[in-house]
Structure formats: C-alpha cells, structure tokens
Design a protein around this motif. Structure first.
Motif: not given
Length: 358
Positions: A292-305, A310-316
């Motif tokens: 469960r922790c690995v799945k949550e970590k992967k989900f958080l990594e995808d969300l962070n990516e 989105n941050q780069e797009i909004w900066k542009a």
C-alpha cells in the motif's frame, strides 16, 4: 455369655480387660482354646490372653454383677482428645466416640471434613455401591490398584482387562473377594485383605468357608499347624506385595513420564507452530502495508510529476501574459503621448484664434 464394659488395664494405653460370663463350662473351654494366645491381627505382635476367674470383687462400685457401673473418674486416668490433646471428661457432654472406639471433642471432630477417623482412618460411612465406569454394571467388578478405575470382569463386558491393555495397569483388585489379579502373569498375587473391623491388613484364609459369614470366630476348619505356617510367612508375603507394588509403581512412573514428555513435546510444537503462524501473519500484514505504501508513493510521484509539468506550463503562460500586458501598456503610453501632443496643438490654436478676435 454376657459381656461387660471394657476397663483400662492398669492405666496402660490401648489395653483393656473384658469380663465375660458364659452359660456353660463347655462354651468357656471352647472360647479359651480358640482365643487364648491368639494374635488380634496377623500384622501385630499383641496377643489375646484369656484367664479363668471364679470371683470378682469391685471396690468403689455399686450394683450387682449384671449391672456394673463405671469406676469413679478419679480412679483411672482420663483419656485425651487426639486433636487438641485435652482430657476427655466422661461426665461432661460434647464427647463423640466413633465406631472404631476413638473419642474426640465434638468441637474438634467437627473441623475434620473427611468421613474417616482422624486416628486410624476407618471410614465411618458405608461406601456407595460401585459400578463399572463404562457399562454401569454392579456385578463382577474389578478396581485398578494404580488409578482406581472400576471395570467389569471378562465374563461381563471385559472393561477391566481393556483398561489394562490401554494403560498397562496390570494389577486389579476383585471387589467381592478382595484378591489382586496380575494380568501380566495371569494369576492371583495378593494374599492379604483389609479387615472390615479395624481397616488393617490381615492374612487371607482361602481354606475357611465361614469367614465371610461370622468372621471365623468359632470356626475350626484350619488346623494349628497350617495357621502357624501361614503366620510364619507373613513377612515374606508383605515383602512380596511391597516388591510387586514398587515394580508396578516404577513402571507407571516411566509410563507417565513418557506421557508427560510427549505432552511437553506436543506443547512445545504447538507453541512453535503458533509462533510461526503469528510471524507469518505479521509478515503478511507488513507486506500488505508495504505494498500500500509503494502504491501511495507511486501515486504521489505521478501527482508530483503532473504538478511540475503544470508549473512549467503556467510559468510560460505567466510570461506570455506579462509580455502582452507590457505591450498594451506601451501602446497606451504612446496613445497618451499622442493625445497630449494633439491637445497641446489644439490649445495653441485656440489661443491664437482668441488673440485674433481681440
């Protein structure tokens, strides 16, 4: 014959003299021949001594010979209670005498929860009728001398011999004849029985046919030579019984130690299995939690990516909006400057026109 109450024998403890009057000289002679110099029990050294008495004179007694009264309390030493060791006053109440002729204070014997006598362990109550533990029959019963299991004989249900085969308790007592049977040797081995009067071990006289009826009190079916021979081997019989019982107890000790060792091994095995099972369950829970922790970590990594993208797009977009606002602001400034120049020219023209009118 007419028995009289027992009197202490010159103050000696546990020794009594009894006066008995017989109706005829023949009965007196038979009683003397049968009981004189005879042991009270085959395991005791004390013997009965019978004396002829022509005349008895009582000092300090009242009444005739048929109604003998007890001597004064001061003439004999009063017995003591075996529990509290206090003197038993015969004139006072609250004294209990058991069937085995032992006296106690009622307050002392009331604290004794067992039904047997505290001194000789004679059972005051009649035992309940025994039954087979398996089929509940009351005929041809045998009791195991090791564990007390009551089973019927081989001519009934055969539960006694089944008990021997299951537990290897090879000695069993027949309740009817009080004899011990050895299943291993397939014969009787016990020649001592327990007396029903005092509870002590006495010799079993298999030749007497009247012992079960009147206790062989007036029986002459055994001659003196046989009786002396049987009494002479008494110590050998007791030693034989003790050796048999010791051997059986040793075998039972080994048997029960083996059972105890097996039980301990099974207990240790069960404990080890329980520990292993608990460890496996705990590992499975930890593994599930880790997944469960690995799945949550992967989900958080995808969300962070995704957030970084989105941050780069909004900066542009922010840079583009900033440039556009700068261009609009520059155009506004240029328009303002142009309008100010036109306004200045208009004002100058208006002033010139005014002067011309004047």
């Amino acid at each position: 014959m007419t028995p009289f109450p027992p009197f202490p024998n010159d103050g000696m403890e546990d020794r009594y003299s009894v006066l008995i009057r017989f109706d005829s000289q023949e009965s007196t002679d038979k009683f003397y021949q049968h009981f004189n110099d005879r042991q009270f029990s085959s395991l005791e050294e004390e013997v009965c001594r019978v004396l002829f008495t022509l005349d008895v004179q009582f000092t300090g007694y009242t009444g005739s010979l048929d109604h003998v009264q007890s001597p004064p309390a001061s003439s004999t030493e009063q017995p003591s209670c075996p529990v509290c060791l206090e003197r038993l006053d015969q004139d006072a109440s609250g004294i209990l005498t058991t069937i085995c002729n032992h006296s106690f204070h009622c307050s002392c014997i009331s604290k004794w929860t067992d039904s047997s006598c505290p001194v000789c362990r004679y059972c005051q109550q009649q035992p309940e009728k025994s039954k087979c533990f398996i089929c509940q029959t009351s005929e041809n019963l045998w009791i195991c001398v090791i564990c007390g299991f009551v089973g019927c004989g081989r001519y009934k249900g055969g539960h006694a011999i089944i008990h021997w085969k299951e537990t290897q308790h090879c000695y069993s007592l027949e309740l009817e004849t009080q004899r011990v049977w050895d299943y291993a040797g397939d014969n009787y081995v016990h020649r001592l029985i327990q007396s029903k009067t005092d509870g002590k071990l006495v010799e079993l006289n298999s030749h007497c046919l009247h012992a079960a009826n009147d206790g062989c009190g007036n029986c002459h079916c055994v001659d003196s030579g046989t009786n002396e021979a049987m009494l002479s081997c008494e110590a050998e019989i007791v030693n034989e019984y003790n050796e048999l019982l010791r051997t059986q107890l040793e075998n039972q000790k080994v048997y029960f130690e083996t059972l105890l060792q097996q039980e301990n091994e099974e207990t240790e095995r069960a404990i080890a299995d329980a520990v292993n099972k608990a460890a496996i369950q705990k590992r499975q829970k930890m593994q599930a939690k880790l997944e469960r922790c690995v799945k949550e970590k992967k989900f958080l990594e995808d969300l962070n990516e995704n957030l970084l993208k989105n941050q780069e797009i909004w900066k542009a977009k922010l840079l583009e909006v900033g440039e556009r606002e700068k261009n609009v602001l520059r155009l506004k400034n240029d328009k303002i400057q142009a309008l100010e120049a036109q306004l200045g020219d208009l004002m100058a023209q208006l002033e010139a026109a005014g002067k011309a009118v004047d």
